[in-house]
Design a protein around this motif. Structure first.
Motif, PDB file in Angstrom:
ATOM      1  N   LEU A   1       0.825  -1.204   0.000  1.00 47.65           N
ATOM      2  CA  LEU A   1       0.000   0.000   0.000  1.00 47.65           C
ATOM      3  C   LEU A   1       0.865   1.263   0.000  1.00 47.65           C
ATOM      4  O   LEU A   1       0.547   2.228  -0.691  1.00 47.65           O
ATOM      5  CB  LEU A   1      -0.937  -0.011   1.212  1.00 47.65           C
TER       6      LEU A   1
ATOM      7  N   GLN B   1       3.759   1.513  -1.387  1.00 46.86           N
ATOM      8  CA  GLN B   1       4.246   1.643  -2.766  1.00 46.86           C
ATOM      9  C   GLN B   1       3.170   2.207  -3.688  1.00 46.86           C
ATOM     10  O   GLN B   1       3.445   3.058  -4.531  1.00 46.86           O
ATOM     11  CB  GLN B   1       4.757   0.299  -3.286  1.00 46.86           C
ATOM     12  N   LYS B   2       1.934   1.756  -3.512  1.00 47.42           N
ATOM     13  CA  LYS B   2       0.831   2.284  -4.328  1.00 47.42           C
ATOM     14  C   LYS B   2       0.635   3.773  -4.085  1.00 47.42           C
ATOM     15  O   LYS B   2       0.396   4.535  -5.024  1.00 47.42           O
ATOM     16  CB  LYS B   2      -0.478   1.536  -4.023  1.00 47.42           C
TER      17      LYS B   2
ATOM     18  N   ASP C   1       3.503   5.685  -5.754  1.00 44.61           N
ATOM     19  CA  ASP C   1       3.302   5.711  -7.210  1.00 44.61           C
ATOM     20  C   ASP C   1       2.186   6.680  -7.582  1.00 44.61           C
ATOM     21  O   ASP C   1       2.289   7.416  -8.559  1.00 44.61           O
ATOM     22  CB  ASP C   1       2.971   4.312  -7.739  1.00 44.61           C
ATOM     23  N   PHE C   2       1.118   6.676  -6.801  1.00 46.72           N
ATOM     24  CA  PHE C   2      -0.021   7.551  -7.074  1.00 46.72           C
ATOM     25  C   PHE C   2       0.374   9.015  -6.922  1.00 46.72           C
ATOM     26  O   PHE C   2      -0.047   9.869  -7.702  1.00 46.72           O
ATOM     27  CB  PHE C   2      -1.178   7.200  -6.128  1.00 46.72           C
TER      28      PHE C   2
ATOM     29  N   PHE D   1      -7.826   2.500  -2.994  1.00 46.97           N
ATOM     30  CA  PHE D   1      -7.195   1.760  -4.091  1.00 46.97           C
ATOM     31  C   PHE D   1      -8.018   0.552  -4.525  1.00 46.97           C
ATOM     32  O   PHE D   1      -7.973   0.153  -5.689  1.00 46.97           O
ATOM     33  CB  PHE D   1      -5.759   1.363  -3.721  1.00 46.97           C
TER      34      PHE D   1
ATOM     35  N   ARG E   1      -9.223  -0.100  -8.307  1.00 51.94           N
ATOM     36  CA  ARG E   1      -9.023  -1.391  -8.975  1.00 51.94           C
ATOM     37  C   ARG E   1     -10.326  -1.887  -9.593  1.00 51.94           C
ATOM     38  O   ARG E   1     -10.359  -2.322 -10.749  1.00 51.94           O
ATOM     39  CB  ARG E   1      -8.496  -2.430  -7.980  1.00 51.94           C
TER      40      ARG E   1
END
Length: 109
Positions: free
Chosen positions: A5, A7-8, A11-12, A59, A63
């Protein structure tokens, strides 16, 4: 999991025009201290942080909207933890030893 999470989120936040402020508003007016603490956490130690729950839902909705399938890591986590990860940080065991006695004094002195 928390590391996935984190990392997400990172990235976001790299997307053009996305700021931490905008992201915190999208998560329901999240406090910047909560977000920064979560991003600095190690492994699952921040699972009790409000950021974990709100970002997970955020997230997951992204998805579903994009029609992406669940990742293999996600499926594996669901098998290992059918009720989700614990939301409390495990307590560190303390090593019990002799009481502190400055300068070698015994308790009877």
């Amino acid at each position: 999991s928390c590391p996935a999470l984190v990392q997400k989120i990172k990235d976001f936040l790299r997307l053009d025009g996305m700021t931490k402020s905008n992201f915190m508003l999208a998560l329901g007016g999240l406090n910047s201290n909560s977000l920064n603490t979560f991003l600095a956490g190690k492994r699952q130690d921040q699972a009790g942080n409000v950021t974990y729950r709100r970002a997970y839902v955020f997230f997951e909705k992204l998805r579903i909207l994009s029609g992406e399938p669940k990742s293999s890591e996600r499926l594996s986590n669901e098998m290992e933890h059918p009720y989700g990860f614990p939301l409390q940080k495990p307590r560190n065991p303390r090593v019990l030893g002799q009481p502190y006695r400055p300068y070698g004094r015994s308790s009877s002195s």
